[in-house]
Design a protein around this motif. Structure first.
Motif, PDB file in Angstrom:
ATOM      1  N   ALA A 124       0.831  -1.208   0.000  1.00 42.15           N
ATOM      2  CA  ALA A 124       0.000   0.000   0.000  1.00 42.15           C
ATOM      3  C   ALA A 124       0.866   1.259   0.000  1.00 42.15           C
ATOM      4  N   GLY A 125       1.971   1.230   0.729  1.00 44.65           N
ATOM      5  CA  GLY A 125       2.882   2.377   0.765  1.00 44.65           C
ATOM      6  C   GLY A 125       3.515   2.652  -0.584  1.00 44.65           C
ATOM      7  N   ALA A 126       3.929   1.593  -1.274  1.00 44.34           N
ATOM      8  CA  ALA A 126       4.514   1.763  -2.609  1.00 44.34           C
ATOM      9  C   ALA A 126       3.479   2.337  -3.577  1.00 44.34           C
ATOM     10  N   ALA A 127       2.250   1.836  -3.501  1.00 41.26           N
ATOM     11  CA  ALA A 127       1.184   2.368  -4.354  1.00 41.26           C
ATOM     12  C   ALA A 127       0.886   3.820  -3.987  1.00 41.26           C
ATOM     13  N   ARG A 128       0.893   4.120  -2.708  1.00 43.41           N
ATOM     14  CA  ARG A 128       0.625   5.496  -2.266  1.00 43.41           C
ATOM     15  C   ARG A 128       1.728   6.434  -2.745  1.00 43.41           C
ATOM     16  N   PHE A 129       2.976   5.973  -2.684  1.00 44.16           N
ATOM     17  CA  PHE A 129       4.083   6.779  -3.197  1.00 44.16           C
ATOM     18  C   PHE A 129       3.865   7.119  -4.667  1.00 44.16           C
ATOM     19  N   ALA A 130       3.486   6.116  -5.455  1.00 51.76           N
ATOM     20  CA  ALA A 130       3.252   6.340  -6.883  1.00 51.76           C
ATOM     21  C   ALA A 130       2.130   7.347  -7.103  1.00 51.76           C
ATOM     22  N   VAL A 131       1.043   7.219  -6.355  1.00 51.10           N
ATOM     23  CA  VAL A 131      -0.079   8.154  -6.494  1.00 51.10           C
ATOM     24  C   VAL A 131       0.342   9.566  -6.113  1.00 51.10           C
ATOM     25  N   LEU A 132       1.052   9.700  -5.000  1.00 42.94           N
ATOM     26  CA  LEU A 132       1.482  11.034  -4.571  1.00 42.94           C
ATOM     27  C   LEU A 132       2.457  11.649  -5.574  1.00 42.94           C
ATOM     28  N   ARG A 133       3.386  10.860  -6.061  1.00 39.76           N
ATOM     29  CA  ARG A 133       4.392  11.393  -6.996  1.00 39.76           C
ATOM     30  C   ARG A 133       3.803  11.707  -8.361  1.00 39.76           C
ATOM     31  N   LEU A 134       2.961  10.809  -8.869  1.00 40.21           N
ATOM     32  CA  LEU A 134       2.466  10.959 -10.241  1.00 40.21           C
ATOM     33  C   LEU A 134       1.182  11.771 -10.359  1.00 40.21           C
ATOM     34  N   VAL A 135       0.419  11.878  -9.268  1.00 39.12           N
ATOM     35  CA  VAL A 135      -0.862  12.575  -9.341  1.00 39.12           C
ATOM     36  C   VAL A 135      -0.896  13.794  -8.421  1.00 39.12           C
ATOM     37  N   VAL A 136      -0.753  13.565  -7.132  1.00 33.57           N
ATOM     38  CA  VAL A 136      -0.976  14.630  -6.154  1.00 33.57           C
ATOM     39  C   VAL A 136       0.028  15.763  -6.292  1.00 33.57           C
ATOM     40  N   PHE A 137       1.325  15.444  -6.387  1.00 35.40           N
ATOM     41  CA  PHE A 137       2.348  16.484  -6.454  1.00 35.40           C
ATOM     42  C   PHE A 137       2.944  16.660  -7.845  1.00 35.40           C
ATOM     43  N   ALA A 138       2.404  16.006  -8.839  1.00 36.58           N
ATOM     44  CA  ALA A 138       2.931  16.118 -10.206  1.00 36.58           C
ATOM     45  C   ALA A 138       2.709  17.501 -10.787  1.00 36.58           C
ATOM     46  N   ARG A 139       1.556  18.100 -10.543  1.00 36.25           N
ATOM     47  CA  ARG A 139       1.264  19.431 -11.098  1.00 36.25           C
ATOM     48  C   ARG A 139       2.234  20.456 -10.562  1.00 36.25           C
ATOM     49  N   ASN A 140       2.560  20.395  -9.288  1.00 34.86           N
ATOM     50  CA  ASN A 140       3.504  21.357  -8.728  1.00 34.86           C
ATOM     51  C   ASN A 140       4.867  21.243  -9.382  1.00 34.86           C
ATOM     52  N   ARG A 141       5.304  20.009  -9.648  1.00 33.48           N
ATOM     53  CA  ARG A 141       6.597  19.832 -10.289  1.00 33.48           C
ATOM     54  C   ARG A 141       6.600  20.435 -11.674  1.00 33.48           C
ATOM     55  N   SER A 142       5.541  20.219 -12.451  1.00 38.38           N
ATOM     56  CA  SER A 142       5.512  20.757 -13.806  1.00 38.38           C
ATOM     57  C   SER A 142       5.358  22.273 -13.786  1.00 38.38           C
ATOM     58  N   GLN A 143       4.613  22.813 -12.829  1.00 33.75           N
ATOM     59  CA  GLN A 143       4.481  24.261 -12.724  1.00 33.75           C
ATOM     60  C   GLN A 143       5.805  24.881 -12.302  1.00 33.75           C
TER      61      GLN A 143
END
Length: 180
Positions: A124-143
């Motif tokens: 679950a932690g590995a899946a959560r990491f992927a969700v946070l990196r690719l979805v939740v905080f992805a927009r901030n990185r691209s901005q």
């Protein structure tokens, strides 16, 4: 222009971000376990667990926004909501794993329970990491990347890039008058 570049953090690579994710999440998780035990001696354990879970999720999201994923600032309410959703999904995975264990083994020992729980938590932690990196905080990185590129393009040291950046931006009447 220089301050815009200096305030943006470079997004860490996947390995560094995962190491930070484990460090932040593990640290908050460890502190939370002590906090639940302590608070649980004063109020009902279920309430203590709920309060600490909410608090630790808020704290973890802030740490992930500022440190883990290089967003460079506070987490937004949207990121908090998305992070809480991923934490709830991880909680559901661990609960389902424990329920499945109870169905398969009549009286599992403490070691088997820990192995199943920690294994489910790791998945679950590995899946959560992927969700946070690719979805939740992805927009901030691209901005952040776009902001740094724009700031670099508008610097006087690179007139070719500045011309391209200015030409691609919509020009209003005031800008057209100054350009003429």
């Amino acid at each position: 222009m220089e301050t815009a570049q200096s305030t943006q953090q470079a997004a860490p690579g996947a390995f560094a971000a995962f190491a930070r994710f484990v460090l932040c999440g593990g640290g908050v998780g460890l502190a939370s376990s002590f906090a639940v035990a302590s608070l649980g001696s004063w109020i009902p354990w279920v309430l203590a667990n709920a309060l600490i879970t909410v608090g630790s999720t808020l704290l973890s999201t802030e740490l992930h926004a500022r440190f883990t994923f290089g967003a460079g600032g506070r987490a937004t309410w949207r990121q908090h909501a998305q992070s809480a959703g991923s934490a709830a999904a991880a909680y559901a995975v661990t609960c389902m794993a424990m329920l499945l264990l109870q169905q398969l083994v009549a009286t599992p020992g403490a070691v088997l329970e820990q192995v199943v729980y920690l294994s489910a938590s790791a998945v679950a932690g590995a899946a959560r990491f992927a969700v946070l990196r690719l979805v939740v905080f992805a927009r901030n990185r691209s901005q952040a990347t776009a902001t740094v590129r724009t700031a670099h393009a508008l610097s006087p040291a690179s007139p070719v890039h500045a011309t391209v950046a200015r030409a691609s931006a919509p020009a209003g009447p005031a800008a057209l008058c100054r350009a003429a």
